[in-house]
Design a protein around this motif. Structure first.
Motif, PDB file in Angstrom:
ATOM      1  N   LEU A 104     -68.370  16.699 -14.948  1.00 49.96           N
ATOM      2  CA  LEU A 104     -67.126  16.851 -14.331  1.00 49.96           C
ATOM      3  C   LEU A 104     -66.654  15.463 -13.905  1.00 49.96           C
ATOM      4  O   LEU A 104     -67.496  14.786 -13.353  1.00 49.96           O
ATOM      5  CB  LEU A 104     -66.997  17.749 -13.384  1.00 49.96           C
ATOM      6  N   THR A 105     -65.307  15.040 -14.237  1.00 46.87           N
ATOM      7  CA  THR A 105     -64.777  13.985 -13.639  1.00 46.87           C
ATOM      8  C   THR A 105     -63.772  14.605 -12.736  1.00 46.87           C
ATOM      9  O   THR A 105     -62.717  15.058 -12.998  1.00 46.87           O
ATOM     10  CB  THR A 105     -64.147  13.112 -14.685  1.00 46.87           C
ATOM     11  N   PHE A 106     -63.934  13.911 -11.215  1.00 43.52           N
ATOM     12  CA  PHE A 106     -62.872  14.414 -10.145  1.00 43.52           C
ATOM     13  C   PHE A 106     -61.864  13.396 -10.114  1.00 43.52           C
ATOM     14  O   PHE A 106     -62.111  12.115 -10.370  1.00 43.52           O
ATOM     15  CB  PHE A 106     -63.795  14.601  -9.021  1.00 43.52           C
ATOM     16  N   GLY A 107     -60.735  13.788  -9.491  1.00 35.86           N
ATOM     17  CA  GLY A 107     -59.662  13.055  -9.089  1.00 35.86           C
ATOM     18  C   GLY A 107     -59.856  12.606  -7.610  1.00 35.86           C
ATOM     19  O   GLY A 107     -61.004  12.968  -7.088  1.00 35.86           O
ATOM     20  N   LYS A 108     -58.841  11.878  -6.974  1.00 39.97           N
ATOM     21  CA  LYS A 108     -59.014  11.238  -5.540  1.00 39.97           C
ATOM     22  C   LYS A 108     -58.657  12.609  -4.554  1.00 39.97           C
ATOM     23  O   LYS A 108     -59.154  12.440  -3.408  1.00 39.97           O
ATOM     24  CB  LYS A 108     -58.198  10.200  -5.292  1.00 39.97           C
ATOM     25  N   GLY A 109     -58.191  13.501  -5.093  1.00 41.04           N
ATOM     26  CA  GLY A 109     -57.673  14.678  -4.288  1.00 41.04           C
ATOM     27  C   GLY A 109     -56.323  14.692  -3.535  1.00 41.04           C
ATOM     28  O   GLY A 109     -55.755  13.398  -3.607  1.00 41.04           O
ATOM     29  N   THR A 110     -56.019  15.766  -3.088  1.00 44.29           N
ATOM     30  CA  THR A 110     -54.683  15.977  -2.376  1.00 44.29           C
ATOM     31  C   THR A 110     -55.047  16.600  -1.061  1.00 44.29           C
ATOM     32  O   THR A 110     -55.751  17.509  -0.928  1.00 44.29           O
ATOM     33  CB  THR A 110     -53.794  16.985  -2.881  1.00 44.29           C
ATOM     34  N   LEU A 111     -54.681  15.987  -0.057  1.00 49.94           N
ATOM     35  CA  LEU A 111     -55.033  16.345   1.430  1.00 49.94           C
ATOM     36  C   LEU A 111     -53.940  17.364   1.807  1.00 49.94           C
ATOM     37  O   LEU A 111     -52.742  16.742   2.017  1.00 49.94           O
ATOM     38  CB  LEU A 111     -55.266  15.320   2.582  1.00 49.94           C
ATOM     39  N   LEU A 112     -54.240  18.732   1.839  1.00 46.60           N
ATOM     40  CA  LEU A 112     -53.146  19.498   2.447  1.00 46.60           C
ATOM     41  C   LEU A 112     -53.442  19.975   3.729  1.00 46.60           C
ATOM     42  O   LEU A 112     -54.599  20.156   4.223  1.00 46.60           O
ATOM     43  CB  LEU A 112     -53.334  20.736   1.660  1.00 46.60           C
ATOM     44  N   THR A 113     -52.471  19.757   4.553  1.00 45.26           N
ATOM     45  CA  THR A 113     -52.464  20.552   6.000  1.00 45.26           C
ATOM     46  C   THR A 113     -51.403  21.400   6.203  1.00 45.26           C
ATOM     47  O   THR A 113     -50.124  21.324   5.743  1.00 45.26           O
ATOM     48  CB  THR A 113     -52.157  19.032   6.829  1.00 45.26           C
ATOM     49  N   VAL A 114     -51.956  22.401   6.686  1.00 49.26           N
ATOM     50  CA  VAL A 114     -51.080  23.799   6.860  1.00 49.26           C
ATOM     51  C   VAL A 114     -50.890  23.907   8.329  1.00 49.26           C
ATOM     52  O   VAL A 114     -52.016  24.078   8.919  1.00 49.26           O
ATOM     53  CB  VAL A 114     -51.575  25.030   6.102  1.00 49.26           C
ATOM     54  N   ASN A 115     -49.694  23.621   8.804  1.00 43.75           N
ATOM     55  CA  ASN A 115     -49.309  23.920  10.537  1.00 43.75           C
ATOM     56  C   ASN A 115     -49.236  25.411  10.638  1.00 43.75           C
ATOM     57  O   ASN A 115     -48.341  25.925  10.241  1.00 43.75           O
ATOM     58  CB  ASN A 115     -48.134  22.856  10.711  1.00 43.75           C
ATOM     59  N   PRO A 116     -49.856  25.701  11.732  1.00 44.94           N
ATOM     60  CA  PRO A 116     -49.789  27.245  12.430  1.00 44.94           C
ATOM     61  C   PRO A 116     -48.288  27.238  13.005  1.00 44.94           C
ATOM     62  O   PRO A 116     -47.651  26.355  13.225  1.00 44.94           O
ATOM     63  CB  PRO A 116     -50.745  27.196  13.369  1.00 44.94           C
TER      64      PRO A 116
ATOM     65  N   LEU B  39     -65.740   7.362   0.945  1.00 49.99           N
ATOM     66  CA  LEU B  39     -64.901   7.885   1.871  1.00 49.99           C
ATOM     67  C   LEU B  39     -63.307   7.991   1.289  1.00 49.99           C
ATOM     68  O   LEU B  39     -62.998   7.049   0.461  1.00 49.99           O
ATOM     69  CB  LEU B  39     -64.942   7.185   3.123  1.00 49.99           C
ATOM     70  N   GLY B  40     -62.624   8.977   1.269  1.00 45.70           N
ATOM     71  CA  GLY B  40     -61.271   9.146   0.897  1.00 45.70           C
ATOM     72  C   GLY B  40     -61.196   9.138  -1.004  1.00 45.70           C
ATOM     73  O   GLY B  40     -59.971   9.052  -1.405  1.00 45.70           O
ATOM     74  N   GLN B  41     -62.379   9.219  -1.378  1.00 46.12           N
ATOM     75  CA  GLN B  41     -62.672   9.284  -2.745  1.00 46.12           C
ATOM     76  C   GLN B  41     -63.120  10.694  -3.223  1.00 46.12           C
ATOM     77  O   GLN B  41     -63.553  11.707  -2.487  1.00 46.12           O
ATOM     78  CB  GLN B  41     -63.338   8.257  -3.502  1.00 46.12           C
ATOM     79  N   GLY B  42     -62.898  11.078  -4.752  1.00 47.84           N
ATOM     80  CA  GLY B  42     -63.581  12.343  -5.342  1.00 47.84           C
ATOM     81  C   GLY B  42     -64.952  12.090  -5.592  1.00 47.84           C
ATOM     82  O   GLY B  42     -65.343  10.852  -5.450  1.00 47.84           O
ATOM     83  N   PRO B  43     -65.786  12.994  -5.770  1.00 46.86           N
ATOM     84  CA  PRO B  43     -67.068  12.767  -6.152  1.00 46.86           C
ATOM     85  C   PRO B  43     -67.143  12.246  -7.618  1.00 46.86           C
ATOM     86  O   PRO B  43     -66.327  12.290  -8.349  1.00 46.86           O
ATOM     87  CB  PRO B  43     -67.642  14.196  -6.291  1.00 46.86           C
ATOM     88  N   GLU B  44     -68.199  11.344  -7.424  1.00 47.70           N
ATOM     89  CA  GLU B  44     -68.580  10.516  -8.824  1.00 47.70           C
ATOM     90  C   GLU B  44     -70.016  11.128  -9.289  1.00 47.70           C
ATOM     91  O   GLU B  44     -71.060  10.902  -8.496  1.00 47.70           O
ATOM     92  CB  GLU B  44     -68.316   9.145  -8.757  1.00 47.70           C
TER      93      GLU B  44
END
Lengths: 116, 115
Positions: A104-116, B39-44
């Motif tokens: 699997l090749t992952f992206g860097k991600g999206t940080l989601l914050t849900v405020n109450p 830190l701040g990255q996806g898994p590699e």
């Protein structure tokens, strides 16, 4: 190297709103997966969509896949504070794209914050 | 049932020390993976085992990194002569392959800090 790129990098919403995250990738794929990572915890698999599927649902999650645009989106409906996490897309390029059918090749991600 | 476990959860090493990180996969899972997450990255991807065979180690950053899974269950990732750039979270995952696509179950990770 990371194939997927999530957009936006960060998203902040109010509880009850919907959250949409996008993922773009570069090579052909066998399948695309979405994972969630809470602060201090490991990754949790959310949903897998195969290359011949266009849409998939799981509870409050809806994933779409457009292989012609090499993109996917993850929609979380009626968000809750507990949905606060980083969301990653991960692609399995498959043999035809020089991949492996397991790596699997992952992206860097999206940080989601849900405020109450 | 029990998930993937990793130990230690946190490790601080002085530069030049050797470290060993352990992974206990889910019982019966034939595939085991190691990933490195900065830190701040996806898994590699680092390496992949099917039972005791290491089928792919293309992601290991240098020959200081070594992984083994001698009996096809527990795996150890060893880093020799640690460097500051080795500081990261090391994630282990296992899977029971099915069809041509499958999900991976991740452990909580080991956070390695090299000082």
């Amino acid at each position: 190297s990371q194939q997927g790129e999530e957009d936006p990098q960060a998203l902040s919403i109010q509880e009850g709103e919907n959250a949409t995250m996008n993922c773009s990738y570069k090579t052909s794929i066998n399948n695309l997966q979405w994972y969630r990572q809470n602060s201090g915890r490991g990754l949790v698999h959310l949903i897998l969509i195969r290359s011949n599927e266009r849409e998939k649902h799981s509870g409050r999650l809806r994933v779409t896949l457009d292989t012609s645009k090499k993109s996917s989106s993850l929609l979380i409906t009626a968000s809750r504070a507990a949905d606060t996490a980083s969301y990653f897309c991960a692609t399995d390029p498959g043999f035809l794209s020089g991949g492996s059918n397991y790596k699997l090749t992952f992206g860097k991600g999206t940080l989601l914050t849900v405020n109450p | 049932g029990a998930g993937v476990s990793q130990s230690p959860r946190y490790k601080v090493a002085k530069r030049g020390q050797d470290v060993a990180l352990r992974c206990d996969p889910i019982s019966g899972h034939v595939s085991l993976f190691w990933y490195q997450q900065a830190l701040g990255q996806g898994p590699e991807f680092l390496t992949y085992f099917q039972n005791e065979a290491q089928l792919d180690k293309s992601g290991l950053p240098s020959d200081r990194f070594f992984a083994e899974r001698p009996e096809g269950s527990v795996s150890t990732l060893k880093i020799q002569r640690t460097q500051q750039e080795d500081s990261a979270v090391y994630l282990c995952a296992s899977s029971f392959r099915r069809d041509r696509g499958y999900e991976q179950y991740f452990g909580p990770g080991t956070r390695l800090t090299v000082t």
